[in-house]
Design a protein around this motif. Structure first.
Motif, PDB file in Angstrom:
ATOM      1  N   GLU A   1      11.977  -2.215   2.141  1.00 54.79           N
ATOM      2  CA  GLU A   1      11.762  -3.105   3.282  1.00 54.79           C
ATOM      3  C   GLU A   1      10.575  -2.636   4.119  1.00 54.79           C
ATOM      4  O   GLU A   1       9.810  -3.458   4.637  1.00 54.79           O
ATOM      5  N   ARG A   2      10.434  -1.349   4.223  1.00 57.66           N
ATOM      6  CA  ARG A   2       9.337  -0.799   5.022  1.00 57.66           C
ATOM      7  C   ARG A   2       7.992  -1.026   4.354  1.00 57.66           C
ATOM      8  O   ARG A   2       6.987  -1.303   5.012  1.00 57.66           O
ATOM      9  N   GLY A   3       7.956  -0.887   3.033  1.00 57.01           N
ATOM     10  CA  GLY A   3       6.696  -0.986   2.311  1.00 57.01           C
ATOM     11  C   GLY A   3       5.909   0.302   2.395  1.00 57.01           C
ATOM     12  O   GLY A   3       6.304   1.276   3.049  1.00 57.01           O
ATOM     13  N   GLY A   4       4.759   0.332   1.701  1.00 63.16           N
ATOM     14  CA  GLY A   4       3.919   1.516   1.685  1.00 63.16           C
ATOM     15  C   GLY A   4       3.633   1.961   0.273  1.00 63.16           C
ATOM     16  O   GLY A   4       3.835   1.215  -0.700  1.00 63.16           O
TER      17      GLY A   4
ATOM     18  N   ALA B   1      11.269  -1.852  -8.301  1.00 62.82           N
ATOM     19  CA  ALA B   1      10.352  -2.987  -8.405  1.00 62.82           C
ATOM     20  C   ALA B   1      11.121  -4.302  -8.526  1.00 62.82           C
ATOM     21  O   ALA B   1      10.773  -5.303  -7.880  1.00 62.82           O
ATOM     22  N   ALA B   2      12.170  -4.312  -9.339  1.00 66.06           N
ATOM     23  CA  ALA B   2      12.941  -5.546  -9.534  1.00 66.06           C
ATOM     24  C   ALA B   2      13.621  -5.972  -8.238  1.00 66.06           C
ATOM     25  O   ALA B   2      13.628  -7.160  -7.883  1.00 66.06           O
ATOM     26  N   GLN B   3      14.206  -5.013  -7.506  1.00 67.77           N
ATOM     27  CA  GLN B   3      14.842  -5.357  -6.235  1.00 67.77           C
ATOM     28  C   GLN B   3      13.822  -5.880  -5.232  1.00 67.77           C
ATOM     29  O   GLN B   3      14.088  -6.839  -4.494  1.00 67.77           O
ATOM     30  N   PHE B   4      12.643  -5.276  -5.209  1.00 67.87           N
ATOM     31  CA  PHE B   4      11.613  -5.727  -4.264  1.00 67.87           C
ATOM     32  C   PHE B   4      11.145  -7.144  -4.597  1.00 67.87           C
ATOM     33  O   PHE B   4      10.987  -7.984  -3.705  1.00 67.87           O
ATOM     34  N   VAL B   5      10.908  -7.433  -5.879  1.00 66.74           N
ATOM     35  CA  VAL B   5      10.442  -8.758  -6.290  1.00 66.74           C
ATOM     36  C   VAL B   5      11.473  -9.826  -5.934  1.00 66.74           C
ATOM     37  O   VAL B   5      11.125 -10.935  -5.499  1.00 66.74           O
TER      38      VAL B   5
ATOM     39  N   GLN C   1       3.477  -9.219  -3.817  1.00 68.96           N
ATOM     40  CA  GLN C   1       3.427  -8.138  -2.827  1.00 68.96           C
ATOM     41  C   GLN C   1       3.577  -6.745  -3.444  1.00 68.96           C
ATOM     42  O   GLN C   1       3.600  -5.755  -2.725  1.00 68.96           O
ATOM     43  N   LEU C   2       3.632  -6.677  -4.792  1.00 73.65           N
ATOM     44  CA  LEU C   2       3.953  -5.412  -5.463  1.00 73.65           C
ATOM     45  C   LEU C   2       2.896  -5.060  -6.500  1.00 73.65           C
ATOM     46  O   LEU C   2       2.333  -5.932  -7.162  1.00 73.65           O
ATOM     47  N   ALA C   3       2.665  -3.761  -6.674  1.00 71.15           N
ATOM     48  CA  ALA C   3       1.818  -3.252  -7.752  1.00 71.15           C
ATOM     49  C   ALA C   3       2.388  -1.925  -8.242  1.00 71.15           C
ATOM     50  O   ALA C   3       2.993  -1.168  -7.467  1.00 71.15           O
ATOM     51  N   LEU C   4       2.173  -1.651  -9.541  1.00 69.47           N
ATOM     52  CA  LEU C   4       2.639  -0.407 -10.152  1.00 69.47           C
ATOM     53  C   LEU C   4       1.437   0.398 -10.621  1.00 69.47           C
ATOM     54  O   LEU C   4       0.471  -0.154 -11.146  1.00 69.47           O
TER      55      LEU C   4
ATOM     56  N   SER D   1      -5.046  -2.640  -1.850  1.00 66.29           N
ATOM     57  CA  SER D   1      -4.728  -2.477  -0.427  1.00 66.29           C
ATOM     58  C   SER D   1      -4.022  -3.682   0.178  1.00 66.29           C
ATOM     59  O   SER D   1      -3.427  -3.585   1.254  1.00 66.29           O
ATOM     60  N   ASP D   2      -4.075  -4.848  -0.506  1.00 65.51           N
ATOM     61  CA  ASP D   2      -3.420  -6.042   0.028  1.00 65.51           C
ATOM     62  C   ASP D   2      -1.939  -6.112  -0.345  1.00 65.51           C
ATOM     63  O   ASP D   2      -1.238  -7.035   0.078  1.00 65.51           O
ATOM     64  N   ARG D   3      -1.460  -5.174  -1.132  1.00 66.45           N
ATOM     65  CA  ARG D   3      -0.065  -5.194  -1.577  1.00 66.45           C
ATOM     66  C   ARG D   3       0.827  -4.477  -0.559  1.00 66.45           C
ATOM     67  O   ARG D   3       0.449  -3.432  -0.003  1.00 66.45           O
ATOM     68  N   LYS D   4       1.994  -5.052  -0.330  1.00 62.87           N
ATOM     69  CA  LYS D   4       2.922  -4.441   0.632  1.00 62.87           C
ATOM     70  C   LYS D   4       3.538  -3.169   0.080  1.00 62.87           C
ATOM     71  O   LYS D   4       3.752  -2.197   0.830  1.00 62.87           O
ATOM     72  N   LEU D   5       3.828  -3.129  -1.219  1.00 63.57           N
ATOM     73  CA  LEU D   5       4.497  -1.969  -1.822  1.00 63.57           C
ATOM     74  C   LEU D   5       3.766  -1.567  -3.087  1.00 63.57           C
ATOM     75  O   LEU D   5       3.496  -2.405  -3.960  1.00 63.57           O
TER      76      LEU D   5
END
Length: 429
Positions: free
Chosen positions: A219-222, A242-246, A253-256, A298-302
């Motif tokens: 929830e916080r992100g980073g 990753a699955a829970q965040f998506v 909003q996600l990248a690995l 840098s545009d990704r939340k997590l």
């Protein structure tokens, strides 16, 4: 050790009294019929070694457990009888002293006044003798009470001895899986009084030592880097996170990212997660530095970073650590600790990665561990905030926010289930 004698008209009633006043942990030392019913002598926190020491019976002497219990019960009866005599003597001295100080009034015969008022008080010497006798009886009574409570030991003055309850509590905490020093420390703090009360108090104190993450990283992100040895579950845990965040925030909003360029086909599982979740996967290598990749994302939340499971002896260890430590981006390293690891390996892993400036930890494979006391003890000792724990291979279901009380309760339930299983095996053997 607390010893107590009960009298009742019948054995069932006596046992009810024992259970009510002493609890289910009481041990029956002896039972016999008396004039008005039955007599039971019971003990709480009974320890055969302590009884042998008190009675002066060596291990090689021919005295089995039943005989030792009878000897302890007989000793308790004699002490109680001596105490009763001392109390009666003290009461008698007090009454004599009270009556001797009352002045005698006018004679009641015929209403005549005596010519001389009689003074029926003891001389100072006689009064002093009575007080001395009372003091002696009080000291004797105090010594008997100390004997019955097990406070008279063979230790030297000023030497600290460990009580029976404290020792039993320490053993139980170590049986739960806690390190020896941690179990002894908790037992020393909470090993007074009854064992069951000390056990509950020690578990609460243990839970208070386990720190958990105040905020949910998802929830916080980073930017989060997952560190740990090979087999600790880093890549699978990243897949769950990753699955829970998506599901909550969407794939955009996600990248690995992975820094594992040291093993052949090390990225395959992470790329599989990326294709399933429709999120980008980037690899840190000679052509793409960690900072350059993080700049692009840098545009990704997590951003979740998978790392190689290296040790300090591996060739790429220092290189990978320097990438994380020297990054200009706020990378939060989380250490993954497998609940199936030995306590020494947990400690070694922690010291190995601690130089990175760990932000917290994730406990993995709790479903595969025989006991959970070891990993809970590690969390309490390291003081690393626990963000999540995993208990299976299902993605994303088997990833859970950690709560200190819940982790301790799980450890206790696992310990109880193990003991029940061992008891069942013993009965079936």
């Amino acid at each position: 050790m607390q010893v107590k004698r009960f009298f009742a008209p019948s054995m069932p009633e006596a046992l009810r009294m024992v259970r009510s006043q002493m609890g289910d942990d009481a041990v029956i030392l002896s039972s016999k019929r008396v004039e008005d019913g039955v007599e039971i002598v019971t003990a709480l926190d009974y320890d055969e070694g302590e009884v042998r020491s008190q009675l002066g019976v060596a291990d090689e002497d021919k005295a089995n457990a039943s005989r030792l219990a009878e000897l302890q019960a007989e000793k308790h009866r004699k002490l109680e009888e001596a105490m009763a005599k001392s109390r009666a003597h003290i009461s008698e001295v007090q009454q004599r002293s009270h009556h001797s100080q009352e002045p005698v009034g006018p004679a009641a015969v015929g209403g005549a006044e005596p010519e001389v008022e009689m003074e029926n008080t003891r001389s100072p010497g006689e009064s002093g003798d009575a007080l001395s006798s009372m003091r002696a009886e009080i000291h004797s009574l105090r010594d008997m009470l100390q004997q019955m409570s097990g406070q008279q030991g063979t230790s030297k003055p000023g030497e600290k001895t460990q009580g029976v309850v404290e020792q039993r509590l320490s053993d139980r905490l170590q049986d739960l899986g806690l390190p020896r020093d941690q179990g002894r420390e908790l037992a020393a703090e909470h090993g007074q009084g009854r064992l069951d009360a000390g056990w509950k108090s020690a578990l609460k104190a243990l839970a208070a030592r386990v720190e958990t993450a105040r905020e949910n990283p998802l929830e916080r992100g980073g930017i989060y880097a997952l560190l740990g040895p090979t087999g600790s579950g880093k890549t699978t845990t990243i897949g769950k996170m990753a699955a829970q965040f998506v599901l909550r925030h969407g794939a955009e909003q996600l990248a690995l990212v992975t820094t594992d360029r040291y093993r052949v086909a090390a990225h395959e599982q992470l790329f599989v997660f990326g294709r399933i979740l429709n999120v980008p996967v980037r690899v840190v290598d000679e052509a793409n530095s960690l900072d350059a990749i993080l700049d692009d994302l840098s545009d990704r939340k997590l951003i979740l970073i998978d790392t190689a499971g290296l040790t300090a002896a591996d060739r790429g260890w220092q290189e990978q650590i320097e990438e994380l430590v020297s990054s200009r981006h706020p990378v939060r390293p989380y250490l993954l600790i497998s609940a199936t690891s030995q306590p020494r390996i947990m400690q070694s892993t922690w010291h190995c990665y601690n130089a990175v400036g760990l932000a917290g930890c994730i406990l993995t494979k709790t479903d595969e561990a025989l006991t959970l006391g070891e990993v809970v003890g590690f969390a309490a000792q390291s003081r690393l905030p626990v963000a999540f724990y995993t208990n299976g291979q299902k993605i994303p279901d088997d990833l859970h926010r950690a709560g200190s009380g819940d982790l301790v309760k799980q450890a206790v339930r696992r310990h109880q289930a193990l003991n029940r299983g061992e008891s069942a095996m013993a009965e079936g053997a």
